[in-house]
Each structure stands twice: as structure tokens, then as C-alpha cells.
Design a protein around this motif. Structure first.
Motif, PDB file in Angstrom:
ATOM      1  N   HIS A  65       0.754  -1.011  -0.395  1.00  0.00           N
ATOM      2  CA  HIS A  65       0.561  -0.091   0.031  1.00  0.00           C
ATOM      3  C   HIS A  65       0.827   1.657   0.316  1.00  0.00           C
ATOM      4  O   HIS A  65       0.858   1.793   1.263  1.00  0.00           O
ATOM      5  CB  HIS A  65      -0.902   0.119   1.303  1.00  0.00           C
ATOM      6  CG  HIS A  65      -2.065  -1.023   1.496  1.00  0.00           C
ATOM      7  ND1 HIS A  65      -1.887  -2.468   2.238  1.00  0.00           N
ATOM      8  CD2 HIS A  65      -3.184  -1.045   0.431  1.00  0.00           C
ATOM      9  CE1 HIS A  65      -2.671  -2.777   1.794  1.00  0.00           C
ATOM     10  NE2 HIS A  65      -4.045  -2.410   0.434  1.00  0.00           N
ATOM     11  N   VAL A  66       1.818   0.962  -0.677  1.00  0.00           N
ATOM     12  CA  VAL A  66       2.504   2.941  -1.159  1.00  0.00           C
ATOM     13  C   VAL A  66       1.949   3.427  -1.544  1.00  0.00           C
ATOM     14  O   VAL A  66       1.606   2.949  -2.948  1.00  0.00           O
ATOM     15  CB  VAL A  66       3.928   2.535  -1.771  1.00  0.00           C
ATOM     16  CG1 VAL A  66       4.890   3.225  -2.186  1.00  0.00           C
ATOM     17  CG2 VAL A  66       4.561   1.265  -1.275  1.00  0.00           C
ATOM     18  N   GLU A  67       1.033   4.617  -1.055  1.00  0.00           N
ATOM     19  CA  GLU A  67       0.177   5.068  -1.860  1.00  0.00           C
ATOM     20  C   GLU A  67       1.513   6.493  -1.975  1.00  0.00           C
ATOM     21  O   GLU A  67       0.330   7.559  -2.611  1.00  0.00           O
ATOM     22  CB  GLU A  67      -1.232   5.682  -1.424  1.00  0.00           C
ATOM     23  CG  GLU A  67      -0.812   6.262   0.151  1.00  0.00           C
ATOM     24  CD  GLU A  67      -0.214   5.427   1.256  1.00  0.00           C
ATOM     25  OE1 GLU A  67       0.573   5.627   1.817  1.00  0.00           O
ATOM     26  OE2 GLU A  67      -0.653   4.181   1.010  1.00  0.00           O
ATOM     27  N   ARG A  68       2.007   7.022  -2.024  1.00  0.00           N
ATOM     28  CA  ARG A  68       2.673   8.081  -2.245  1.00  0.00           C
ATOM     29  C   ARG A  68       4.044   8.099  -1.798  1.00  0.00           C
ATOM     30  O   ARG A  68       4.472   6.588  -2.943  1.00  0.00           O
ATOM     31  CB  ARG A  68       2.952   9.025  -0.472  1.00  0.00           C
ATOM     32  CG  ARG A  68       1.300   9.562  -0.198  1.00  0.00           C
ATOM     33  CD  ARG A  68       1.627  10.630   0.787  1.00  0.00           C
ATOM     34  NE  ARG A  68       2.338  10.092   2.188  1.00  0.00           N
ATOM     35  CZ  ARG A  68       2.537  10.629   2.719  1.00  0.00           C
ATOM     36  NH1 ARG A  68       3.282  12.018   2.828  1.00  0.00           N
ATOM     37  NH2 ARG A  68       3.895  10.704   3.671  1.00  0.00           N
ATOM     38  N   ALA A  69       4.740   9.078  -2.261  1.00  0.00           N
ATOM     39  CA  ALA A  69       6.667   8.739  -3.218  1.00  0.00           C
ATOM     40  C   ALA A  69       7.191   7.995  -2.154  1.00  0.00           C
ATOM     41  O   ALA A  69       7.809   9.309  -0.997  1.00  0.00           O
ATOM     42  CB  ALA A  69       6.927   9.591  -3.703  1.00  0.00           C
ATOM     43  N   LEU A  70       6.872   7.069  -1.391  1.00  0.00           N
ATOM     44  CA  LEU A  70       7.663   6.681  -0.296  1.00  0.00           C
ATOM     45  C   LEU A  70       9.093   5.938  -0.304  1.00  0.00           C
ATOM     46  O   LEU A  70       9.342   5.486   0.177  1.00  0.00           O
ATOM     47  CB  LEU A  70       7.037   4.926   0.591  1.00  0.00           C
ATOM     48  CG  LEU A  70       5.864   5.662   1.399  1.00  0.00           C
ATOM     49  CD1 LEU A  70       4.237   4.617   1.652  1.00  0.00           C
ATOM     50  CD2 LEU A  70       5.664   7.067   1.731  1.00  0.00           C
ATOM     51  N   ALA A  71       8.836   5.256  -1.883  1.00  0.00           N
ATOM     52  CA  ALA A  71      10.355   4.963  -2.437  1.00  0.00           C
ATOM     53  C   ALA A  71      11.453   5.789  -2.043  1.00  0.00           C
ATOM     54  O   ALA A  71      12.417   5.453  -1.009  1.00  0.00           O
ATOM     55  CB  ALA A  71      10.348   5.355  -3.781  1.00  0.00           C
ATOM     56  N   ILE A  72      10.910   7.640  -1.810  1.00  0.00           N
ATOM     57  CA  ILE A  72      12.483   8.164  -1.665  1.00  0.00           C
ATOM     58  C   ILE A  72      12.949   7.762   0.187  1.00  0.00           C
ATOM     59  O   ILE A  72      13.607   8.011   0.566  1.00  0.00           O
ATOM     60  CB  ILE A  72      11.922  10.168  -1.544  1.00  0.00           C
ATOM     61  CG1 ILE A  72      11.596  10.127  -3.333  1.00  0.00           C
ATOM     62  CG2 ILE A  72      13.158  10.586  -1.195  1.00  0.00           C
ATOM     63  CD1 ILE A  72      10.926  10.958  -3.039  1.00  0.00           C
TER      64      ILE A  72
END
Length: 501
Positions: free
Chosen positions: A250-257
Motif C-alpha cells: 500500500h505505497v500510496e505516495r512517494a515512499l520510495a524516497i
């Protein structure tokens, strides 16, 4: 001696031998049998979730303990029978005395289970869900986290559902041997399912910001983590510099950063976006796409493998655009929609040409083979290649074998290949030419200068018919297998990770 008397004697001797065999079977072997019979218990509890009846279908130590006197003795005498703990708590659809009593009995059973493990380290998996009749802050529900906290010093693996209302119970509770944590925030799961959809936006991620569980100083051995949301959205603090393996759903934003920057020693990372987020959603959200523009690559130099699931094609390019160029493995499948063009999926791979050794990629729409060949011809370091073609793709045919797998200069280091397709149209000549070209030449053939292929798997999706190989082809394949080649044509179901012979 009469015939009947002889028969009775043989029956008596046979019965004694059978009894003697059971009696002399060592406890250690019984323990192995018991452990093997319970091996799928944690997975079944996690899969079947909250249904009480699902737990009754799973072999557990209490069931084995109740079979007979001898089994009861073995179970009580050997703590290793009890060191893998799994429990599914019933769905409470009414706060009746019977249901509360059943819940308390199950909590007590969980505590007894862990006590019988003695001083051994514990693997614990449990599932519970909140209902209107039985909220997480119910005094009876609070008994579950208290049991977990009491045995925290011996828990090595924890797969749990935790409510933010329980966070205070775990404050300053040490987990000194905890190595793997799968953390599901029950409040968060209830929230995302509450309106029947998956919200996409800034406010949605911060709704639990006032509830914080700080385990940063409590888990000195923790290295592997699975979360269903971002750190901030579920209020969880962990010793991030220790984490080497993480999976986030549930990665709904720019959580990769945030993930790649906060975990300096991360080696393996798997992320899944919120389902149904399209390219338009991604591109139009300033909190997402805008954060990637003009940003350099993160310095997570230890990262070796990056896996991405259920994402918009543009998000794939954005995330790979900040990933460290030292990546050795990229695994991307299950796009939320067909890419606008193949370049959205293939072009972001090219900067990793000098280091990428393992590539696993799935396409949900027809693919331009020429563009695929052009991309693969630049990825000269690949050793292992997996490609899955969706139902809408063209059949896998001789042209693919010729252009991708039998072209000089394309994939010179390739040793393992797995291709999954809904239709397989490969002739015997094309298959044998590929294998000969890749170092398995027969007496009349010559192999070119490339790595010897070691493993070939052709996966057929549901409904596909396996090719009928000629006897001469089967014979030559047999010689190649005897010479070290691993070759299989198999059926695949569901996700690519689930392969059936």
C-alpha cells in the motif's frame, strides 16, 4: 497344527511386530513427524485470517497432545514441538458471554503454548480483526498484546496484527532476539477497507500520526521487516540502520524516497502500490510525481534487489530513476494498467546495464519484440532472465527465440531463463538451435562465444497446451540434460512466484 491355528499365530506375531515397531520409534523421530505435520500452520492462519474454523483444520500441538497417552508424553517432554506458535482468533459478531469466554480461552491457550516451549526461542503468528462488537481497546482484547509482551524476550519471528490502542503495552518492552517482523496495523487495515476503496492522497497517510510505537532501541537483532503501509502512517519506529530486507504494501505516495534514504544498509526491497492507482493519478498528484523531478539517485549503495508490484507504469520509471545504479536485481510485475508505450517500462532499465544480473519482468499487454530486443541487447550483465507475457500478448514463437535468445551480442552472460506465456508456438528446430547456440551443441553444431545456458523453464499459463516435441528432439534434450542442462516445460498459476510442476 491346523490351518486356523497357524493363521492365528501369524496374526499374533504380526500384531506384536507392529506394536513393537511403534514402541521403539525414538522420540526424536516422532518430534520430526509432529513438526512436519504443523509446518504449514502459520501460513494457513495468515491466509485464512480470522475464521475460528480455519484453525481447527490446521494440525497444532494441542491436537497432537490429545490423540493418545504416548503422544501426550512426547509433546510435553519436547519443547521443540511448541516453539512455532500460530493462532487465528474468531470473528466476534456479538459480545455474548459465550464468545467472550471462547476468546479468553484462546488467549490462555496462546500463553500456555508459549510456556510449553520452555526456554526456546519462539516463532509467533496470529490474526485478529476488530469489529463493532469487539473493538481493539476492549479489556478482553487487551489480553492478547499482554501475552505477547510477556514472552517478548523469546520471540525470534513475529507475524502479528497490532492496534495503535495497544502501543502503550509494548513501550519499553525489549525484543532482544527478534530477527523478522511482519507488522499489520489493525486500525490501518480497518481504515483502508472502511469505505470500500483505497484513498490516494496526502491526508490519508497521516491519520494515525498521534500514535507512535518506538521499537528502535528494543530490537538489536532485527533485520527483516514487512509492513502494509508507510512508517509514518502506522506510527512505527524501528532500528532502520539494521534493516537489510523490507517489504512494504500500500505505497500510496512517494515512499520510495523515504524507504531508500532511511535504510542505509538495505539489500533487498519490495514495494507494492495501492491497487487501481493509474498513470493519471500518479502524474497529477503533486505529492507524488513532483517529488521525483530533478532529484538525484539515493545513496543506498548496499541495495542489491528491488521488486515492484501493482504500480502505474510512470511510477516504475520514477522509482527506478532514484534507485542506486549498483542494483543487481530488478523484479517488476502486475502493472495497474498497460504502459502507454514500451519505453515507459524498458527505458528505465538501461542505466543499470553494467550491474544488472537478474531481471524479472511481466507485461500485461502486447509487447513490441523489437523494442524488447533493443533493450536486452544493452543489458549485457544479465545472468538470469524471467519474462511473463499476459493474456493479451502475442504467442511466444520462433521469432522471439531467434531475436532474443539466439542473436549474437544479446545477453552474452545469460545462464538461466524462464518465460511464462499464455500460448507457446515454438518449433523443435528453433528450440534446439537456441540450446546449441547457448553452449549445448551436438556433434554437428557449434556454440558461439557466450555463457553456457544452465536452466531453461517454459511456463504455460492456464489453458495453454504444451508443444508436442518430436522423438529426435526429446532424445537430444535428454543428452543435454545428462550433460548438465536443467530443462522444464511447466504450468504456472496465479502470480509468477507460484509455479506448479
Amino acid at each position: 497344527m491346523s490351518g486356523r491355528g497357524e493363521f492365528d499365530q501369524w496374526q499374533d506375531r504380526l500384531g506384536r511386530r507392529r506394536t513393537d515397531f511403534v514402541d521403539v520409534l525414538p522420540d526424536e523421530l516422532w518430534v520430526k513427524i509432529f513438526k512436519n505435520s504443523m509446518a504449514d500452520g502459520p501460513a494457513q492462519v495468515a491466509k485464512n485470517s480470522y475464521a475460528l474454523r480455519s484453525f481447527r483444520r490446521v494440525t497444532n500441538p494441542f491436537l497432537l497432545n490429545s490423540v493418545c497417552k504416548e503422544w501426550r508424553r512426547i509433546c510435553k517432554a519436547h519443547a521443540e514441538v511448541w516453539d512455532t506458535v500460530f493462532m487465528a482468533f474468531a470473528w466476534m459478531d456479538g459480545e455474548t458471554k459465550e464468545m467472550i469466554k471462547a476468546f479468553k480461552q484462546r488467549v490462555n491457550a496462546l500463553g500456555l503454548w508459549m510456556l510449553r516451549a520452555g526456554t526456546r526461542t519462539i516463532s509467533l503468528t496470529y490474526r485478529i480483526i476488530e469489529t463493532d462488537y469487539f473493538p481493539f481497546d476492549n479489556s478482553n482484547a487487551m489480553g492478547l498484546p499482554r501475552i505477547v509482551a510477556y514472552h517478548a524476550r523469546r520471540i525470534k519471528y513475529l507475524d502479528c496484527v497490532v492496534s495503535s490502542t495497544w502501543y502503550n503495552i509494548f513501550k519499553r518492552v525489549p525484543f532482544p532476539v527478534l530477527e523478522k517482523l511482519k507488522f499489520i496495523c489493525g486500525d490501518y487495515a480497518e481504515h483502508i477497507a472502511g469505505d470500500g476503496g483505497y484513498p490516494f492522497g496526502h491526508d490519508y497517510c497521516r491519520w494515525t500520526q498521534d500514535s507512535v510505537l518506538d521499537l528502535a532501541g528494543s530490537c538489536s537483532k532485527l533485520t527483516t521487516v514487512w509492513l502494509e503501509a508507510s512508517f509514518s502512517s502506522i506510527g512505527l519506529m524501528l532500528p532502520w540502520d539494521q534493516i537489510v530486507d523490507i517489504e512494504v504494501g500500500h505505497v500510496e505516495r512517494a515512499l520510495a524516497i523515504e524507504i531508500l534514504e532511511r535504510l542505509p544498509n538495505l539489500r533487498r526491497c519490495k514495494m507494492a502500490m495501492v491497487p487501481y492507482v493509474t498513470d493519471d493519478d500518479w502524474m497529477q498528484s503533486p505529492d507524488n510525481h513532483g517529488r521525483f523531478e530533478g532529484r538525484g539517485r539515493v545513496t543506498a549503495t548496499a541495495l542489491e534487489t528491488l521488486a515492484l508490484r501493482t504500480l502505474a507504469p510512470s511510477a516504475f520509471g520514477d522509482i527506478l530513476g532514484i534507485a542506486p545504479l549498483s542494483l543487481k536485481g530488478i523484479d517488476v510485475h502486475n502493472f495497474n494498467e498497460p504502459p502507454l508505450d514500451e519505453g515507459l517500462v524498458l527505458d528505465p532499465l538501461l542505466p543499470f546495464a553494467s550491474t544488472l544480473e537478474t531481471l524479472s519482468i511481466g507485461f500485461c499487454s502486447p509487447l513490441d519484440t523489437d523494442q524488447l530486443v533493443a533493450a536486452l541487447s544493452q543489458l549485457n550483465a544479465i545472468v538470469s532472465l524471467t519474462i511473463a507475457f499476459g493474456d493479451q500478448a502475442e504467442p511466444l514463437d520462433d521469432g522471439f527465440m531467434r531475436s532474443v535468445l539466439t542473436t549474437p551480442g544479446v545477453l552474452p552472460r545469460l545462464q538461466r531463463v524462464f518465460v511464462a506465456t499464455s500460448d507457446l508456438w515454438i518449433g523443435d528446430d528453433a528450440l534446439l538451435k537456441f540450446l546449441r547456440y547457448r553452449g549445448h551443441a551436438n556433434a554437428n553444431g557449434d556454440s558461439v562465444s557466450c555463457e553456457r545456458i544452465r536452466e531453461v523453464r517454459l511456463g504455460l499459463m492456464e489453458g495453454a497446451v504444451a508443444p508436442r516435441l518430436q522423438l529426435e528432439t526429446v532424445a537430444e534434450l535428454g543428452r543435454m540434460v545428462a550433460n548438465g542442462l536443467q530443462f522444464r516445460i511447466e504450468h504456472v498459476t496465479g502470480q509468477l512466484e507460484r509455479v506448479e510442476e
